[in-house]
Design an enzyme around this catalytic site. Structure first.
Site, PDB file in Angstrom:
ATOM      1  N   GLU A  27       0.631  -1.135   0.161  1.00  0.00           N
ATOM      2  CA  GLU A  27       0.033   0.064  -0.059  1.00  0.00           C
ATOM      3  C   GLU A  27       0.890   1.489  -0.022  1.00  0.00           C
ATOM      4  O   GLU A  27       0.670   2.220  -0.694  1.00  0.00           O
ATOM      5  CB  GLU A  27      -1.057   0.076   1.242  1.00  0.00           C
ATOM      6  CG  GLU A  27      -2.000  -1.198   1.254  1.00  0.00           C
ATOM      7  CD  GLU A  27      -1.180  -2.353   2.331  1.00  0.00           C
ATOM      8  OE1 GLU A  27      -0.005  -2.485   1.944  1.00  0.00           O
ATOM      9  OE2 GLU A  27      -1.803  -2.903   3.061  1.00  0.00           O
ATOM     10  N   CYS A  42      -2.600  -3.792   7.160  1.00  0.00           N
ATOM     11  CA  CYS A  42      -2.077  -4.240   8.604  1.00  0.00           C
ATOM     12  C   CYS A  42      -2.592  -2.876   9.456  1.00  0.00           C
ATOM     13  O   CYS A  42      -2.512  -1.993   9.293  1.00  0.00           O
ATOM     14  CB  CYS A  42      -0.666  -4.493   8.661  1.00  0.00           C
ATOM     15  SG  CYS A  42       0.520  -3.075   8.476  1.00  0.00           S
ATOM     16  N   ASP A  97      23.621 -40.910   0.163  1.00  0.00           N
ATOM     17  CA  ASP A  97      23.705 -39.971  -0.789  1.00  0.00           C
ATOM     18  C   ASP A  97      24.679 -38.833  -0.556  1.00  0.00           C
ATOM     19  O   ASP A  97      25.405 -38.214  -1.399  1.00  0.00           O
ATOM     20  CB  ASP A  97      22.404 -39.663  -1.548  1.00  0.00           C
ATOM     21  CG  ASP A  97      21.516 -40.596  -1.875  1.00  0.00           C
ATOM     22  OD1 ASP A  97      21.938 -41.671  -1.958  1.00  0.00           O
ATOM     23  OD2 ASP A  97      20.343 -40.361  -2.192  1.00  0.00           O
ATOM     24  N   ARG A 133      22.602 -25.015  -5.840  1.00  0.00           N
ATOM     25  CA  ARG A 133      23.649 -24.674  -6.953  1.00  0.00           C
ATOM     26  C   ARG A 133      23.292 -24.467  -8.590  1.00  0.00           C
ATOM     27  O   ARG A 133      24.028 -23.977  -9.055  1.00  0.00           O
ATOM     28  CB  ARG A 133      24.561 -25.809  -6.687  1.00  0.00           C
ATOM     29  CG  ARG A 133      24.415 -26.996  -6.876  1.00  0.00           C
ATOM     30  CD  ARG A 133      25.435 -28.125  -6.319  1.00  0.00           C
ATOM     31  NE  ARG A 133      25.203 -29.606  -6.461  1.00  0.00           N
ATOM     32  CZ  ARG A 133      24.055 -30.134  -5.859  1.00  0.00           C
ATOM     33  NH1 ARG A 133      23.431 -29.453  -4.784  1.00  0.00           N
ATOM     34  NH2 ARG A 133      23.424 -31.199  -5.805  1.00  0.00           N
ATOM     35  N   GLU A 155      12.520 -34.142   0.646  1.00  0.00           N
ATOM     36  CA  GLU A 155      13.070 -34.816  -0.671  1.00  0.00           C
ATOM     37  C   GLU A 155      13.469 -36.173  -0.285  1.00  0.00           C
ATOM     38  O   GLU A 155      14.411 -36.550  -0.991  1.00  0.00           O
ATOM     39  CB  GLU A 155      14.069 -33.852  -1.009  1.00  0.00           C
ATOM     40  CG  GLU A 155      13.724 -32.578  -1.609  1.00  0.00           C
ATOM     41  CD  GLU A 155      14.664 -31.935  -2.656  1.00  0.00           C
ATOM     42  OE1 GLU A 155      15.460 -32.724  -3.254  1.00  0.00           O
ATOM     43  OE2 GLU A 155      14.235 -30.777  -3.064  1.00  0.00           O
ATOM     44  N   SER A 202       6.229 -41.284   6.305  1.00  0.00           N
ATOM     45  CA  SER A 202       5.727 -41.004   7.420  1.00  0.00           C
ATOM     46  C   SER A 202       5.170 -39.849   7.438  1.00  0.00           C
ATOM     47  O   SER A 202       3.990 -39.546   8.025  1.00  0.00           O
ATOM     48  CB  SER A 202       7.161 -40.595   8.344  1.00  0.00           C
ATOM     49  OG  SER A 202       7.935 -41.494   8.383  1.00  0.00           O
TER      50      SER A 202
HETATM   51  N1  LIG Z   1      14.588 -40.708  -5.898  1.00  0.00           N
HETATM   52  C1  LIG Z   1      14.457 -39.973  -4.844  1.00  0.00           C
HETATM   53  O1  LIG Z   1      13.752 -38.770  -5.163  1.00  0.00           O
HETATM   54  C2  LIG Z   1      15.004 -40.173  -3.722  1.00  0.00           C
HETATM   55  C3  LIG Z   1      15.083 -39.037  -2.691  1.00  0.00           C
HETATM   56  C4  LIG Z   1      15.797 -39.151  -1.537  1.00  0.00           C
HETATM   57  C5  LIG Z   1      16.487 -40.222  -1.408  1.00  0.00           C
HETATM   58  N2  LIG Z   1      16.409 -41.472  -2.057  1.00  0.00           N
HETATM   59  C6  LIG Z   1      16.839 -42.669  -1.857  1.00  0.00           C
HETATM   60  O2  LIG Z   1      16.133 -43.305  -0.863  1.00  0.00           O
HETATM   61  C7  LIG Z   1      16.954 -44.249   0.014  1.00  0.00           C
HETATM   62  C8  LIG Z   1      16.778 -43.982   1.389  1.00  0.00           C
HETATM   63  O3  LIG Z   1      15.451 -44.151   1.429  1.00  0.00           O
HETATM   64  P1  LIG Z   1      15.252 -44.826   3.129  1.00  0.00           P
HETATM   65  O4  LIG Z   1      13.379 -44.968   3.036  1.00  0.00           O
HETATM   66  O5  LIG Z   1      15.754 -45.932   3.095  1.00  0.00           O
HETATM   67  O6  LIG Z   1      15.557 -43.936   4.279  1.00  0.00           O
HETATM   68  P2  LIG Z   1      15.208 -42.319   4.683  1.00  0.00           P
HETATM   69  O7  LIG Z   1      13.896 -42.040   4.561  1.00  0.00           O
HETATM   70  O8  LIG Z   1      16.154 -41.292   3.967  1.00  0.00           O
HETATM   71  O9  LIG Z   1      15.810 -42.329   6.019  1.00  0.00           O
HETATM   72  C9  LIG Z   1      15.144 -43.503   6.976  1.00  0.00           C
HETATM   73  C10 LIG Z   1      15.801 -43.313   8.185  1.00  0.00           C
HETATM   74  O10 LIG Z   1      15.405 -41.810   8.578  1.00  0.00           O
HETATM   75  C11 LIG Z   1      15.006 -42.006  10.012  1.00  0.00           C
HETATM   76  N3  LIG Z   1      13.503 -41.672   9.895  1.00  0.00           N
HETATM   77  C12 LIG Z   1      12.742 -41.560   8.885  1.00  0.00           C
HETATM   78  N4  LIG Z   1      11.544 -41.442   9.165  1.00  0.00           N
HETATM   79  C13 LIG Z   1      11.446 -41.043  10.320  1.00  0.00           C
HETATM   80  C14 LIG Z   1      10.463 -40.524  11.129  1.00  0.00           C
HETATM   81  N5  LIG Z   1       9.278 -40.348  10.900  1.00  0.00           N
HETATM   82  N6  LIG Z   1      10.819 -40.263  12.522  1.00  0.00           N
HETATM   83  C15 LIG Z   1      11.956 -40.672  12.994  1.00  0.00           C
HETATM   84  N7  LIG Z   1      13.036 -41.083  12.152  1.00  0.00           N
HETATM   85  C16 LIG Z   1      12.785 -41.245  10.748  1.00  0.00           C
HETATM   86  C17 LIG Z   1      15.129 -43.235  10.600  1.00  0.00           C
HETATM   87  O11 LIG Z   1      16.569 -43.423  10.823  1.00  0.00           O
HETATM   88  P3  LIG Z   1      16.945 -44.472  12.067  1.00  0.00           P
HETATM   89  O12 LIG Z   1      16.906 -45.686  11.847  1.00  0.00           O
HETATM   90  O13 LIG Z   1      18.371 -44.068  12.353  1.00  0.00           O
HETATM   91  O14 LIG Z   1      16.252 -43.905  13.394  1.00  0.00           O
HETATM   92  C18 LIG Z   1      15.196 -44.235   9.203  1.00  0.00           C
HETATM   93  O15 LIG Z   1      15.838 -45.329   9.405  1.00  0.00           O
HETATM   94  C19 LIG Z   1      18.457 -43.762  -0.480  1.00  0.00           C
HETATM   95  O16 LIG Z   1      19.007 -44.786  -1.118  1.00  0.00           O
HETATM   96  C20 LIG Z   1      18.232 -42.491  -1.468  1.00  0.00           C
HETATM   97  O17 LIG Z   1      19.255 -42.769  -2.471  1.00  0.00           O
HETATM   98  C21 LIG Z   1      15.701 -41.214  -3.369  1.00  0.00           C
END
Ligand SMILES: NC(=O)c1ccc[n+]([C@@H]2O[C@H](COP(=O)([O-])OP(=O)(O)OC[C@H]3O[C@@H](n4cnc5c(N)ncnc54)[C@H](OP(=O)(O)O)[C@@H]3O)[C@@H](O)[C@H]2O)c1
Length: 349
Positions: A53, A78, A208, A215, A291, A299
């Site tokens: 404004e 406001c 990863d 970037r 991501e 979750s």
């Molecule tokens: N294509 C894509 O867009 C993309 C993007 C990202 C990642 N990725 C791939 O996904 C893979 C990983 O996926 P993921 O499912 O295995 O693992 P993630 O979701 O990255 O991590 C899982 C871990 O995070 C913690 N966690 C997750 N949710 C939680 C919650 N609600 N509360 C508390 N802790 C939580 C836990 O750790 P703790 O066990 O230590 O408690 C769990 O074991 C990687 O290989 C990566 O390359 C792909």
């Protein structure tokens, strides 16, 4: 489209010039009309700088016309002293007789008080023009104030056969396996620059070692947010390089905190998602892009704490690996980025 809608639409267009630079303030545009002609325009550029404004009034050459004009503004003016004086007082001081407001400001400090003050001072006030469009413009700001949490965007890329990542062998390099093309990846960096924070799960950082910055696009780096309840992430990871503000959710106090790396303790025996969102709200974070990986994204889906999802499908197939999250596919919009498919889903109330 009637006259009021035409000018509020122009307010929305002006407001969008402030995308990404107005946090924690909303984007707002304003137009001043006299005798069917626009005589002034303005938008809010940056927190701490003049509101829409003020810029609109300043842009009017012949200020004597203000006494016979209508001021249009996409969000309620406001009524409180923040970093700048109240816009209501400016409208009243310039004796602008007509005020047309797109939508009411949900911020507790305003919430109708601006409109009340204008009416009490004799202005003719019209409220609720293109209200849905004005709310959509500031969906992050509205979610933050009304739901007391950031606006949540889920984002992932999956292979043709529905995997987020191929199976990792122990010796594999610590970097992501790309599913999408370079244009999709650049678009994701643009999206990152538009949100205040970015979150990934523990395993994604372990596997990863992502940088989680912008970037490939000019713009702000979002605050990095990671989950690490058991301190599994090695200290030489990019997320601990102190280059960007980083919030780490952990179950214990941590002595590795620095100016830019903050540890937040939560109870991992309870549902972590509402706790994480509450802490982010306290950090004044209005929007976040989640991501990955699968467990983390799932979750948010299972807690029904998400607002939109943006899902890429690339051209490759993995046959096995980390499965993509499961999500309801309604309210969808599909597009393509070269050979990648991009699906937008809205989680409407
Ligand atoms: N294509 C894509 O867009 C993309 C993007 C990202 C990642 N990725 C791939 O996904 C893979 C990983 O996926 P993921 O499912 O295995 O693992 P993630 O979701 O990255 O991590 C899982 C871990 O995070 C913690 N966690 C997750 N949710 C939680 C919650 N609600 N509360 C508390 N802790 C939580 C836990 O750790 P703790 O066990 O230590 O408690 C769990 O074991 C990687 O290989 C990566 O390359 C792909």
């Amino acid at each position: 489209m009637n006259t009021h809608e035409k000018y509020i639409k122009r307010c929305i267009e002006l407001a969008q010039n402030g995308f990404g630079t107005t946090y924690p303030n909303p984007m707002v545009g304003s137009v001043i009309v006299h005798d069917g002609k626009i005589i002034g325009e303005g938008w809010h550029k940056k927190a701490g700088e003049p509101h829409a404004e003020v810029n609109a009034v300043q842009s009017v050459k012949d200020k004597s016309l203000l006494k016979k004009a209508t001021i249009y503004v996409s969000l309620e003016p406001c009524s409180h002293f923040g970093k700048t004086p109240p816009c209501c007082d400016l409208i009243i001081a310039n004796q602008i007789p007509n005020v047309v407001v797109g939508t009411v400001d949900p911020n507790e400090k305003v919430a109708g008080r601006g409109i009340k003050k204008l009416i009490e001072n004799g202005a003719n006030v019209t409220v609720g023009i293109l209200e849905d469009e004005c709310n959509e413009l500031n969906k992050r700001f509205f979610t933050f104030h009304q739901k007391k949490r950031p606006y949540i965007i889920l984002k992932w890329a999956e292979s043709q056969d529905g995997f987020l990542a191929p199976e990792k062998s122990i010796n594999q390099e610590r970097k992501p396996v790309w599913i999408t093309n370079q244009y999709s990846r650049q678009l994701v960096h643009k999206w990152r620059s538009e949100e205040q924070a970015i979150l990934v799960g523990t395993q994604t950082v372990v596997d990863d070692n992502p940088k989680l910055n912008t970037r490939d696009w000019s713009g702000n780096n979002p605050v990095r947010v990671v989950l690490d309840q058991n301190n599994r992430i090695s200290k030489d990871s990019f997320i601990f390089d102190d280059s960007v503000k980083t919030i780490v959710f952990s179950k214990s106090e941590n002595s590795n905190a620095t100016e830019n790396t903050i540890f937040e303790k939560i109870d991992f025996n309870k549902n972590t998602i509402p706790q994480i969102l509450y802490v982010l709200y306290q950090h004044q974070i209005q929007s976040i892009i989640i991501e990955g990986g699968r467990q983390t994204l799932q979750s948010f889906v299972d807690s029904d704490l998400w607002d939109e999802a943006r899902i890429f499908t690339g051209t490759n197939a993995f046959e096995n690996g980390v499965k993509a999250p499961l999500i309801q596919k309604k309210n969808i919009f599909k597009t393509t980025i070269q050979n990648d498919e991009l699906l937008y889903i809205r989680n409407n109330d």
